[in-house]
Design a protein around this motif. Structure first.
Motif, PDB file in Angstrom:
ATOM      1  N   THR A 271      25.812 -35.869 -11.136  1.00 46.51           N
ATOM      2  CA  THR A 271      24.871 -34.759 -11.238  1.00 46.51           C
ATOM      3  C   THR A 271      25.356 -33.608 -10.382  1.00 46.51           C
ATOM      4  N   VAL A 272      25.388 -32.430 -10.982  1.00 49.17           N
ATOM      5  CA  VAL A 272      25.778 -31.216 -10.252  1.00 49.17           C
ATOM      6  C   VAL A 272      24.620 -30.238 -10.337  1.00 49.17           C
ATOM      7  N   THR A 273      24.118 -29.797  -9.182  1.00 54.17           N
ATOM      8  CA  THR A 273      23.015 -28.840  -9.132  1.00 54.17           C
ATOM      9  C   THR A 273      23.434 -27.624  -8.304  1.00 54.17           C
ATOM     10  N   GLY A 274      22.667 -26.555  -8.471  1.00 54.50           N
ATOM     11  CA  GLY A 274      22.993 -25.314  -7.783  1.00 54.50           C
ATOM     12  C   GLY A 274      23.914 -24.454  -8.631  1.00 54.50           C
ATOM     13  N   VAL A 275      24.245 -23.306  -8.104  1.00 50.06           N
ATOM     14  CA  VAL A 275      25.095 -22.360  -8.815  1.00 50.06           C
ATOM     15  C   VAL A 275      26.552 -22.699  -8.538  1.00 50.06           C
ATOM     16  N   GLU A 276      27.237 -23.212  -9.567  1.00 51.86           N
ATOM     17  CA  GLU A 276      28.658 -23.557  -9.383  1.00 51.86           C
ATOM     18  C   GLU A 276      29.478 -22.280  -9.218  1.00 51.86           C
ATOM     19  N   ARG A 277      30.399 -22.315  -8.272  1.00 54.20           N
ATOM     20  CA  ARG A 277      31.243 -21.154  -8.003  1.00 54.20           C
ATOM     21  C   ARG A 277      32.535 -21.613  -7.344  1.00 54.20           C
ATOM     22  N   THR A 278      33.451 -20.693  -7.209  1.00 57.63           N
ATOM     23  CA  THR A 278      34.730 -21.009  -6.575  1.00 57.63           C
ATOM     24  C   THR A 278      34.516 -21.299  -5.092  1.00 57.63           C
ATOM     25  N   LEU A 279      35.047 -22.423  -4.652  1.00 56.71           N
ATOM     26  CA  LEU A 279      34.885 -22.843  -3.268  1.00 56.71           C
ATOM     27  C   LEU A 279      36.147 -22.550  -2.471  1.00 56.71           C
ATOM     28  N   PRO A 280      36.028 -22.452  -1.142  1.00 56.47           N
ATOM     29  CA  PRO A 280      37.244 -22.415  -0.319  1.00 56.47           C
ATOM     30  C   PRO A 280      38.102 -23.633  -0.621  1.00 56.47           C
ATOM     31  N   SER A 281      39.412 -23.446  -0.695  1.00 55.24           N
ATOM     32  CA  SER A 281      40.295 -24.518  -1.139  1.00 55.24           C
ATOM     33  C   SER A 281      40.172 -25.776  -0.289  1.00 55.24           C
ATOM     34  N   ASP A 282      39.989 -25.611   1.045  1.00 52.26           N
ATOM     35  CA  ASP A 282      39.899 -26.799   1.891  1.00 52.26           C
ATOM     36  C   ASP A 282      38.602 -27.552   1.648  1.00 52.26           C
ATOM     37  N   VAL A 283      37.505 -26.829   1.392  1.00 54.01           N
ATOM     38  CA  VAL A 283      36.228 -27.486   1.068  1.00 54.01           C
ATOM     39  C   VAL A 283      36.321 -28.181  -0.281  1.00 54.01           C
ATOM     40  N   ASP A 284      36.936 -27.516  -1.261  1.00 55.69           N
ATOM     41  CA  ASP A 284      37.071 -28.078  -2.600  1.00 55.69           C
ATOM     42  C   ASP A 284      37.849 -29.390  -2.566  1.00 55.69           C
ATOM     43  N   ARG A 285      38.980 -29.393  -1.860  1.00 59.47           N
ATOM     44  CA  ARG A 285      39.789 -30.614  -1.783  1.00 59.47           C
ATOM     45  C   ARG A 285      39.063 -31.713  -1.027  1.00 59.47           C
ATOM     46  N   ALA A 286      38.392 -31.339   0.066  1.00 55.26           N
ATOM     47  CA  ALA A 286      37.686 -32.343   0.864  1.00 55.26           C
ATOM     48  C   ALA A 286      36.582 -33.010   0.039  1.00 55.26           C
ATOM     49  N   ALA A 287      35.818 -32.216  -0.723  1.00 53.21           N
ATOM     50  CA  ALA A 287      34.747 -32.780  -1.544  1.00 53.21           C
ATOM     51  C   ALA A 287      35.307 -33.757  -2.574  1.00 53.21           C
ATOM     52  N   THR A 307      26.447 -46.616  -9.612  1.00 55.92           N
ATOM     53  CA  THR A 307      26.659 -45.596  -8.589  1.00 55.92           C
ATOM     54  C   THR A 307      26.250 -44.235  -9.128  1.00 55.92           C
ATOM     55  N   THR A 308      25.710 -43.409  -8.242  1.00 60.13           N
ATOM     56  CA  THR A 308      25.369 -42.023  -8.593  1.00 60.13           C
ATOM     57  C   THR A 308      26.122 -41.070  -7.655  1.00 60.13           C
ATOM     58  N   VAL A 309      26.659 -40.037  -8.253  1.00 60.01           N
ATOM     59  CA  VAL A 309      27.318 -38.976  -7.484  1.00 60.01           C
ATOM     60  C   VAL A 309      26.519 -37.699  -7.684  1.00 60.01           C
ATOM     61  N   GLU A 310      26.136 -37.076  -6.586  1.00 62.30           N
ATOM     62  CA  GLU A 310      25.371 -35.828  -6.657  1.00 62.30           C
ATOM     63  C   GLU A 310      26.094 -34.760  -5.842  1.00 62.30           C
ATOM     64  N   ILE A 311      26.339 -33.638  -6.492  1.00 62.02           N
ATOM     65  CA  ILE A 311      26.991 -32.502  -5.841  1.00 62.02           C
ATOM     66  C   ILE A 311      26.036 -31.324  -5.899  1.00 62.02           C
ATOM     67  N   VAL A 312      25.698 -30.799  -4.734  1.00 60.54           N
ATOM     68  CA  VAL A 312      24.714 -29.715  -4.646  1.00 60.54           C
ATOM     69  C   VAL A 312      25.396 -28.485  -4.057  1.00 60.54           C
ATOM     70  N   TYR A 313      25.419 -27.401  -4.846  1.00 62.14           N
ATOM     71  CA  TYR A 313      25.940 -26.123  -4.368  1.00 62.14           C
ATOM     72  C   TYR A 313      24.802 -25.368  -3.683  1.00 62.14           C
ATOM     73  N   GLY A 314      24.796 -25.343  -2.362  1.00 70.73           N
ATOM     74  CA  GLY A 314      23.798 -24.584  -1.631  1.00 70.73           C
ATOM     75  C   GLY A 314      24.298 -23.195  -1.303  1.00 70.73           C
ATOM     76  N   LYS A 315      23.449 -22.423  -0.646  1.00 67.94           N
ATOM     77  CA  LYS A 315      23.822 -21.049  -0.301  1.00 67.94           C
ATOM     78  C   LYS A 315      24.894 -21.033   0.781  1.00 67.94           C
ATOM     79  N   HIS A 316      24.751 -21.935   1.749  1.00 68.52           N
ATOM     80  CA  HIS A 316      25.674 -21.934   2.883  1.00 68.52           C
ATOM     81  C   HIS A 316      26.479 -23.225   3.004  1.00 68.52           C
ATOM     82  N   ALA A 317      26.185 -24.222   2.183  1.00 71.18           N
ATOM     83  CA  ALA A 317      26.894 -25.496   2.326  1.00 71.18           C
ATOM     84  C   ALA A 317      26.969 -26.201   0.985  1.00 71.18           C
ATOM     85  N   LEU A 318      27.990 -27.048   0.859  1.00 73.36           N
ATOM     86  CA  LEU A 318      28.142 -27.927  -0.300  1.00 73.36           C
ATOM     87  C   LEU A 318      27.811 -29.335   0.157  1.00 73.36           C
TER      88      LEU A 318
END
Length: 379
Positions: A271-287, A307-318
């Motif tokens: 499940t992916v929630t929030g507004v998907e957008r381009t992330l900083p490369s180090d955050v993207d790889r870490a996630a 198993t469930t995977v949930e990815i939430v795009y927040g305003k200041h954090a992933l």
């Protein structure tokens, strides 16, 4: 910071100018009551010293003319030269030595003529003139010494900066050499083994299909995983060699990762929630690596539980959450292996938080919160 230093320096210069003017006026009142013109000339000649850092030649000219006018009008003692001495010192320190010599000579000539007109004894005239000459020489020499000292300090500071830059360049070169060494070690130790696994899995799949037998899903998963491992290893080696991040090594591959997990037998939902957008490369790889490692642990330790995977795009954090329904019970002791340790290191390097523990209702949960502003990068 620099503005505060400049303000403090200007206040100090102003205080020094006021102190010199006050000393000259005090001496004038002690000798004889100065007139209005005398007060004006002393005030202008002294207070002009406050700007000696910004305009040393202009200050030297104003101070010399003002105090020379005061000398001609009031016939004061040698103490009237104090503001001019300070201006000559400032001019010499600023590199205007010739200007200082001219101003000092002009003031001495004027003072000498005033002494001749006042007709004191010849000895008194010579003594005062020689005394002033010595003061002006001292002011010029101390100004040159101060100038050379400031140049020495700047040169020392520059050498320190150059040495620090050299150390940084040396450290970067050594880091690059270490990356190349690691790349060679990884290539020699892993590429061959993974290639053999992929080759053998491919042969087994080919023989099974040739015999008309059903290919085991686990065998297909091995073949796919080994091929993916080879691609990731090549990408990692390229990063180590060039220090350039290859595209497509982050959450854009989450569907591919989920499909491999399902092929390996894990009942997985993403499940992916929030507004998907381009992330900083180090955050993207870490996630991506966190989800990958968590699913690997599900396959190894949770018997491929749902198993469930949930990815939430927040305003200041992933936020990345991976929850399984495996056999882990609440309160069970969990020993952090290499996977969880590496996961924690990735998260802490980005200034985030990681929680990995048994779930209250059974199973295991991994939850990472990664700030989207890292190392000066804003999203």
């Amino acid at each position: 910071m620099q503005g505060d230093i400049d303000r403090r320096t200007h206040l100090l210069d102003t205080a020094l100018a006021v102190a010199i003017g006050a000393a000259v006026l005090a001496a004038a009142y002690a000798a004889s009551g100065p007139g209005t013109l005398d007060l004006l000339l002393v005030a202008v000649g002294s207070l002009a010293l406050a700007g000696h850092r910004q305009a040393p030649r202009a200050v030297l000219a104003v101070t010399t003319v003002s105090m020379l006018g005061y000398v001609v009008h009031a016939h004061p003692g040698t103490w009237a030269a104090f503001p001019v001495l300070a201006a000559v010192h400032a001019a010499a320190r600023s590199g205007h030595r010739v200007w200082g010599i001219v101003a000092g000579a002009l003031f001495l000539a004027g003072y000498f003529m005033v002494l001749i007109v006042a007709a004191p004894s010849a000895q008194d005239t010579v003594e005062r003139t020689v005394l002033l000459l010595g003061w002006f020489l001292c002011a010029g020499v101390t100004g040159l010494i101060d100038k050379n000292w400031q140049a020495y300090l700047r040169q020392t500071e520059q050498r320190a900066l150059d040495a620090e830059r050299s150390r940084d360049e040396t450290a970067l070169r050594r880091a690059g050499e270490e990356r190349l060494r690691i790349a060679r070690e990884l290539h020699d130790s892993l590429t061959h083994s993974i290639s053999i696994v992929k080759l053998q899995a491919g042969v087994a799949v080919h023989l099974a299909r040739k015999r008309g037998s059903e290919v085991e899903p686990a065998l297909l998963a091995i073949q796919e995983a080994s091929g993916e491992a080879m691609r990731e290893l090549r990408a990692t080696l390229e990063v180590l060699r060039t220090d350039v991040v290859e595209p497509g090594t982050g959450l854009d591959r989450i569907d591919e990762l989920a499909e491999r997990a399902r092929t390996a037998g894990i009942a997985l939902s993403v499940t992916v929630t929030g507004v998907e957008r381009t992330l900083p490369s180090d955050v993207d790889r870490a996630a991506y690596r966190i989800v990958q490692e968590a699913l690997t642990n599900v396959a190894r330790h949770a018997d491929r539980a749902r198993t469930t995977v949930e990815i939430v795009y927040g305003k200041h954090a992933l936020t990345v959450s991976v929850d399984d329904q495996g056999p882990c019970a609440p309160g069970d002791a969990v020993t952090a292996g290499t996977g969880l340790t590496g996961m924690g290191e990735r998260v802490r390097a980005l200034g985030g938080t990681l929680a990995a523990a048994p779930r209250p209702g059974g199973g295991f949960s991994v939850r990472a919160e990664l700030p989207l502003r890292t190392m000066g990068t804003a999203v």
